[in-house]
Design an enzyme around this catalytic site. Structure first.
Site, short mmCIF file in Angstrom:
data_model
loop_
_atom_site.label_atom_id
_atom_site.label_comp_id
_atom_site.label_asym_id
_atom_site.label_seq_id
_atom_site.Cartn_x
_atom_site.Cartn_y
_atom_site.Cartn_z
N ARG A 198 0.82 -1.21 0.00
CA ARG A 198 0.00 0.00 0.00
C ARG A 198 0.86 1.26 0.00
NH1 ARG A 198 -3.28 -2.41 4.91
NH2 ARG A 198 -1.23 -3.36 5.08
N SER A 238 -7.75 -3.67 7.29
CA SER A 238 -8.85 -4.31 8.02
C SER A 238 -9.02 -3.66 9.39
CB SER A 238 -8.57 -5.80 8.19
OG SER A 238 -8.47 -6.42 6.93
P1 ADP Z 1 -1.62 -8.66 7.58
O1 ADP Z 1 -0.44 -9.34 6.97
O2 ADP Z 1 -1.27 -7.37 8.24
O3 ADP Z 1 -2.53 -9.53 8.38
P2 ADP Z 1 -3.85 -8.43 5.84
O4 ADP Z 1 -4.33 -9.73 6.22
O5 ADP Z 1 -4.74 -7.26 6.12
O6 ADP Z 1 -2.42 -8.14 6.35
O7 ADP Z 1 -3.53 -8.40 4.29
C1 ADP Z 1 -2.87 -9.40 3.60
C2 ADP Z 1 -2.11 -8.78 2.46
O8 ADP Z 1 -2.89 -7.84 1.78
C3 ADP Z 1 -0.84 -8.03 2.87
O9 ADP Z 1 0.12 -8.21 1.86
C4 ADP Z 1 -1.28 -6.60 2.93
O10 ADP Z 1 -0.19 -5.73 2.67
C5 ADP Z 1 -2.24 -6.60 1.78
N1 ADP Z 1 -3.25 -5.56 1.93
C6 ADP Z 1 -3.98 -5.22 3.02
N2 ADP Z 1 -4.80 -4.19 2.77
C7 ADP Z 1 -4.57 -3.85 1.48
C8 ADP Z 1 -5.07 -2.82 0.64
N3 ADP Z 1 -5.95 -1.92 1.07
N4 ADP Z 1 -4.59 -2.77 -0.62
C9 ADP Z 1 -3.67 -3.66 -1.04
N5 ADP Z 1 -3.13 -4.62 -0.31
C10 ADP Z 1 -3.58 -4.72 0.95
#
Ligand code: ADP
Length: 162
Positions: free
Chosen positions: A92, A130
Site C-alpha cells: 500500500r 482491516s
Molecule cells: P496482515 O499481513 O497485516 O494480516 P492483511 O491480512 O490485512 O495483512 O492483508 C494481507 C495482504 O494484503 C498483505 O500483503 C497486505 O499488505 C495486503 N493488503 C492489506 N490491505 C490492502 C489494501 N488496502 N490494498 C492492497 N493490499 C492490501
C-alpha cells in the site's frame, strides 16, 4: 510445483476492497490464486476463519480460478503443499515495505524455490486496512465503498451484537 499457482496469504479480518483488488489483479496473471487465511491462534479475531472464508467467497461471487482456504504453520510449507511457487502480497504505502521486505527474504531463505511478488492496489484503496475498517465500523462511521456490501452488512450485524 507450478509457476501458475499463487498463494495470497493474510488475516482478512475482514476482507476489504483493497484485498479484492489484489485478488482480481492476481487472478488475471496466474491460473489459480489461493487466498489463504492465516489461522493465528494468538490474536482474537472479529470474524472466525469460517466466517472470513464465507465473506470472501460471497464478495467474489463467480470468479473462477480463485480458491479460499485457511492454513496454519509456515507459509512456505503451506505454499509447497499446494504446489504454489508464488506468494502474492499487496503493497500500500512505503510503510508496508520494511515488513514485507523482511518477510520476503526470510521466506526465500526458508524455501529458495518460492518467489514473493508484490502488487499495488488502486490508489483509492491504498490507505485501507482491516483494522481501520473495524475501528471505523465500530464507531458507526461510513464504510460504504471500502468493503464489499456483504462485508459491510456482516460488520454491522456482528458489531451490534457485541
Ligand atoms: P496482515 O499481513 O497485516 O494480516 P492483511 O491480512 O490485512 O495483512 O492483508 C494481507 C495482504 O494484503 C498483505 O500483503 C497486505 O499488505 C495486503 N493488503 C492489506 N490491505 C490492502 C489494501 N488496502 N490494498 C492492497 N493490499 C492490501
Amino acid at each position: 510445483m507450478s509457476d501458475k499457482i499463487a498463494v495470497y496469504p493474510g488475516s482478512f479480518d475482514p476482507v476489504t476492497n483493497g484485498h479484492i483488488d489484489i485478488i482480481k489483479r492476481s487472478s488475471r496473471i496466474f491460473s489459480k490464486v489461493i487466498v489463504a487465511i492465516l489461522n493465528n491462534y494468538e490474536k482474537v479475531p472479529l470474524f472466525t476463519v469460517e466466517e472470513r472464508i464465507d465473506l470472501i467467497r460471497k464478495a467474489l461471487c463467480t470468479d473462477k480460478g480463485i480458491e479460499i482456504t485457511s492454513f496454519d504453520g509456515l507459509l512456505v510449507d503451506f505454499a509447497a503443499s499446494v504446489k504454489a511457487r508464488i506468494i502474492v502480497r499487496g503493497l500500500r504505502e512505503v510503510s508496508d515495505f520494511e515488513y514485507e521486505f523482511q518477510m520476503a527474504l526470510m521466506n526465500r531463505r526458508l524455501n529458495e524455490s518460492i518467489e514473493t511478488v508484490f502488487m499495488m492496489p488502486k490508489a483509492e484503496y491504498s490507505y485501507l486496512s482491516s483494522s481501520v475498517i473495524r475501528e471505523i465500523a465500530s464507531l458507526n462511521g461510513n464504510i460504504k465503498g471500502l468493503v464489499p456490501e456483504n462485508v459491510r452488512e456482516a460488520l454491522l450485524k456482528t458489531l451490534n451484537q457485541k
